[in-house]
Motif scaffolding. Structure first.
Motif, short mmCIF file in Angstrom:
data_model
loop_
_atom_site.label_atom_id
_atom_site.label_comp_id
_atom_site.label_asym_id
_atom_site.label_seq_id
_atom_site.Cartn_x
_atom_site.Cartn_y
_atom_site.Cartn_z
N SER A 40 2.48 2.00 -3.42
CA SER A 40 1.55 1.69 -4.47
C SER A 40 1.10 2.80 -5.20
O SER A 40 0.67 2.63 -6.56
CB SER A 40 0.44 1.05 -3.90
OG SER A 40 0.66 -0.23 -3.20
N ASP A 41 1.04 4.00 -4.80
CA ASP A 41 0.56 5.16 -5.60
C ASP A 41 1.54 5.24 -6.77
O ASP A 41 1.10 5.70 -7.98
CB ASP A 41 0.81 6.68 -4.71
CG ASP A 41 -0.01 6.62 -3.53
OD1 ASP A 41 -0.99 5.87 -3.23
OD2 ASP A 41 0.36 7.39 -2.72
N GLY A 51 -4.08 9.28 0.71
CA GLY A 51 -3.38 9.44 -0.50
C GLY A 51 -4.06 9.63 -1.45
O GLY A 51 -5.34 10.12 -1.59
N PRO A 52 -3.53 9.79 -2.70
CA PRO A 52 -4.46 10.14 -4.22
C PRO A 52 -5.51 8.98 -4.14
O PRO A 52 -5.36 7.99 -3.95
CB PRO A 52 -3.39 9.84 -5.10
CG PRO A 52 -1.91 9.98 -4.54
CD PRO A 52 -2.26 9.40 -3.19
N GLY A 81 0.77 -1.30 0.07
CA GLY A 81 0.02 -0.02 -0.06
C GLY A 81 1.03 1.18 0.05
O GLY A 81 1.92 1.42 -0.30
N GLY A 82 0.28 2.31 0.62
CA GLY A 82 0.91 3.67 0.55
C GLY A 82 1.54 4.23 -0.70
O GLY A 82 1.10 3.85 -1.77
N LYS A 83 2.77 4.92 -0.50
CA LYS A 83 3.25 5.80 -1.56
C LYS A 83 3.87 4.75 -2.58
O LYS A 83 3.98 5.33 -3.80
CB LYS A 83 4.55 6.55 -0.94
CG LYS A 83 3.88 7.84 -0.19
CD LYS A 83 4.89 8.70 0.44
CE LYS A 83 4.11 9.96 0.88
NZ LYS A 83 5.12 11.03 1.62
#
Lengths: 341, 341
Positions: free
Chosen positions: A229-230, A259-260, A225-227
């Motif tokens: 995955s962004d 996040g986005p 997850g998190g950045k």
């Protein structure tokens, strides 16, 4: 006189990152066996990121741990004493009896494993829930086709390292994301990943992933997850599939993980994102385990284990998971076999 | 002497919310017909949220509009003159010729529609891309089962109002989310939705949706994204399915659309989120259109159109989409039929 059973219990529900105060060690007498019961001594315990979720008192796919009760999880033991016709002294068994040194099990709580096939610890890893998680998440949700690009995060971890290898077996181009140069070398040199990206040192992660995936990303197996995955989502191809297996970056956050939003990306790419847990595929476990065993015996699957030693070191091994210190499956060895057959 | 063709062209790529300066009106001569070509006069043009995306110069599932070129989109016209054997004066045709008063089409660019079946405008709405979007997104991705709860956002809009009605036909309990009391009444009284939630007046939207869905949310047809979707996602059931059709809340944002990351929710619920556009299902259009036509004739599907009048009012009709002013399909009527057969 028998030894006492030592247990590690949940002392309190952690807020944010757990620490040693999250756990208590307790001792108790081992109860007498009744008909149909089996006493075994724990040899290995499994230490997994998903256990962090069970420390919360929140609705989820699995019941939360109870404060004051033993931490449950996958374990392997050796039968010491049996009042069951199905199990004998020296049998190696697997079950969910968790972080304790002895356990009196009913027959249906444990399953015998064959120690001649592969090292017994692999039944908690590549031949167990870990391998099955990788197998079903990748093949049933990710559905990689030959020549497609598969990206996996947490790539050097227990699940990630199996995902990448299965994707290679299926003819995909495989790119791993991990957080140290040691892990990057492991992925490229030992597991023959096509590319590996160090998310900790990349100047611009989105761009680094783009460069490692010149044809874009068709499947993204998400363990973190998190950045990270962004950045992968910014490189998706049309009709991409994203099995969402874990979000270790979020497990210890005290605030909402922000996040986005993904909706616009999913629409533009007609992309699919599907969360899962291995239990969703329980009626296919036998098929998966057979295939994993076959690949392992043929030498098509490699695995690495990080094995800590000693029952008292289970909590620190668990905390290591969130520091990114381990490569492959993380286990703690609690005792040696006593009745080698 | 023929009239001039009037066109609305993209004057510049808007940052944030478009306004009237985003569009220019131009005039041009109508070219002479060549063999196989058809001149028609525009009767109706379709005005849709997805067009906002085409105003950006960004990679997507569909090419961006070109600055200085006519805005493309679904339109219905009447054949004025034909050098094709397939089309005759007075035929009603549909195509993607967009915001202009006349168009010289090649045969393959247009398709004849039968004006005796239903009002011709419905071919841009419930019997056209709008209806098909609802049909395939709901049935192929959402897969509602009898007795399940289906939530739809943008519920009084062109797509949303069809989604809810199809879900009712399939035996689901249907909850709509919309932004005015008029729309709430329309959903409950006209379309027989089981519940409707006004996202603008709800004190706590997550809680309001929870109350409207006492058995949780099995399918969420997402037309809007943003905070409305965050609130629905907090009410998902295990194995929920989320067709992601639109994110109108994000289309005019100038910064990145930020909100709670979805990964942890998807894992906990083994939930599926899939973006799509109607073109993903183009090889099933015939099946979908037949079924929609059948339901419409049987009286099982109702529709509402908001029809603005006059070519010069197309830009303001488009801008209305983002103010939440319309119920049902938004169209602009450009001319009356001349050759009623």
């Amino acid at each position: 006189m028998k030894e006492k059973n030592r247990q590690i219990v949940l002392a309190n529900r952690p807020k944010g990152m757990p620490d040693k105060e999250t756990f208590h060690f307790v001792e108790q007498d081992i109860k007498e066996l009744e008909e149909g019961e089996v006493l075994h001594r724990t040899l290995y315990v499994s230490v997994d990121p998903y256990m962090r979720g069970r420390m919360q008192d929140a609705e989820s796919y699995i019941e939360p741990f109870q404060v004051g009760k033993v931490i449950e999880g996958g374990s392997i033991g050796e039968v010491i004493e049996s009042k069951s016709e199905k199990f004998q002294q020296g049998d190696i068994v697997i079950g969910m009896f968790g972080w304790q040194t002895y356990y009196v099990a009913k027959e249906k709580e444990i399953r015998k494993i064959d120690p001649s096939l592969a090292p017994i610890s692999t039944h908690l890893g590549i031949l167990g829930m870990t391998g099955l998680t990788a197998y079903f998440g990748l093949l049933d949700i990710g559905k990689p086709k030959e020549g497609e690009t598969v990206v996996v995060s947490g790539a050097a971890g227990a699940v990630g390292s199996v995902v990448g290898q299965i994707a290679k077996i299926k003819g995909a181009r495989v790119v791993g994301i991990a957080g140290s140069e040691d892990k990057i070398s492991f992925l490229k040199d030992q597991l023959q990943f096509d590319e590996a990206v160090n998310y900790k040192t990349a100047a611009d992660l989105k761009e680094a992933i783009g460069q490692a995936c010149p044809n874009g990303v068709d499947v993204y197996f998400d363990n973190v997850g998190g950045k990270v995955s962004d950045a992968v989502l910014a490189n998706l191809n049309r009709y991409a599939r994203i099995p969402v297996c874990g979000a270790i970056s979020a497990y210890n956050l005290e605030s909402v993980d922000v996040g986005p939003r993904v909706q616009t990306t999913l629409i533009k790419k007609s992309a699919l994102m599907q969360g899962f847990t291995v239990g969703d595929f329980s009626n296919q476990f036998q098929e998966g385990a057979m295939q994993l065993g076959k690949w392992l015996q043929e030498g098509n699957l490699k695995y690495r284990e990080t094995i800590h030693d000693g029952f008292e070191n289970i909590p620190s091994a668990f905390l290591d998971l969130f520091k990114g210190n381990n490569t492959g499956k993380l286990l703690v060895k609690v005792a040696d076999r006593q009745y080698e057959k």
